[in-house]
Design a protein around this motif. Sequence first.
Motif, PDB file in Angstrom:
ATOM      1  N   CYS A 192      19.018   6.807  56.132  1.00 47.48           N
ATOM      2  CA  CYS A 192      19.241   6.790  54.685  1.00 47.48           C
ATOM      3  C   CYS A 192      20.732   6.819  54.350  1.00 47.48           C
ATOM      4  O   CYS A 192      21.188   6.109  53.437  1.00 47.48           O
ATOM      5  CB  CYS A 192      18.518   7.971  54.031  1.00 47.48           C
ATOM      6  SG  CYS A 192      16.719   7.838  54.061  1.00 47.48           S
ATOM      7  N   ALA A 195      22.117   3.380  55.185  1.00 51.92           N
ATOM      8  CA  ALA A 195      21.705   2.363  54.212  1.00 51.92           C
ATOM      9  C   ALA A 195      22.516   2.441  52.926  1.00 51.92           C
ATOM     10  O   ALA A 195      22.710   1.424  52.244  1.00 51.92           O
ATOM     11  CB  ALA A 195      20.214   2.518  53.896  1.00 51.92           C
ATOM     12  N   GLY A 373      19.251   4.090  49.219  1.00 52.59           N
ATOM     13  CA  GLY A 373      19.021   4.619  50.555  1.00 52.59           C
ATOM     14  C   GLY A 373      19.145   6.124  50.595  1.00 52.59           C
ATOM     15  O   GLY A 373      18.291   6.819  51.162  1.00 52.59           O
TER      16      GLY A 373
END
Length: 422
Positions: A192, A195, A373
């Motif tokens: 995450c 991203a 993300g």
Amino acid sequence: MTPRPASLLAGWAIALLAAGDAVRYTVGYAGWAVLCGLTLVAAVVVLVRARARLRATPVALAMLLALMLLSAIWAVAPLATLLGATLQVATAIAGVLLAQLDLERLLRLAHAVLQGILVVSIVFELAVALLVGGRLYPLVPMPGVESYGPDSPAAFAWSRGLLLEGGRIQGIVGNANLLAMLALLALVLAGCLAASRRLRAWPAWVALPLVTLALTRSATVLAALGVVAVVAALVVAWRRLPMRAFRWTLVAVGALAVAAVASVLVLRDVLLGLVGRDGDLTGRTDIWAAVVAEWLRSPVVGTGWVGYWPPFAAPYDDLAVHDGVVYLQAHSVVLDVLMQIGVVGLLAWLALQATTLVGAVRWLRDASAGDAGLRAAPLLVLVALLAQGLAESRPLIELGFALLVAFAWLLPARSRSRAVAA
């Protein structure tokens, strides 16, 4: 207290909650209790100085904690229940401490601590394999065990020294399943953060948890990884597809899920063999049967909250015995909650899970393209803990419960007000 000391205390709390077993194996339960007590006092000081508002406590969380404390009135083991409920409240206080950070800082801090535990775990396993060449037992024996010797069960080993032999590793936490779960959480956070372009050298931080997952080979966590991957794909589809197309995607995923469950039921023995498990799921079926029988004695309010079962109190001291080893959990969040605080407690637990998940979805829904993300992280962490809870009770205590409390405290308010600070 300045932000930096508060962050350091929060980081220490995460480490203590995530690797409590390593502390207990090193300094014993007495030393661990002292460290926990000092950490709790420091946390209370921080919360008082920060003027944390108790009225902001989520209703479901307050009901759950109150029921855990009140269950000492009707508990089969009142003193053990008072101890278990007190530890649960202390863990909740640690969760509130984590909630004093903004969510991005909390996620970054948790990621750093978890990756650090993985690094130390692999170094630890390598040292045991090279220097010990076999099993290494805790430096301080567990309660009820006088000492360890060559004939002690492998289940008591801190490390089995199998890294160079291709066997499963247990890391500093002394448990392959627990280490694998920490690796999964680290992987979710690394993915995450990467991203959202908030993680430098991200290939290395993604690779480390993947390597750890391969070395631990936990069937429970690999299944949880699959669930998290599906939810992550749905999050991407939700963000990028028109609503009509997304609805059809949900239908397709639902059909595939039904087909996957059917395949697992049909090919159960073959799949278990691939991950090195036997047909009774390493004794889980017998444990589940014993827990259900105990729950039926008091189905509405349970037998009293003890968290992880105390080895010194009946009926928990011999409720689940497999291959001569006494297990101290139901290996299922639902069954443990049902047995300990009954149907009423399970409803409170489900309410806490549901409201927190709704908050996570709302926070993700309001994300900009660059933050999507990062904002998916709480949802995926919660999904990972829920999936783990199908076959493990660990999310009920320590890091799993603290993260649930922190997200429950932060997410609903954040979804209605300002975004997390960048």
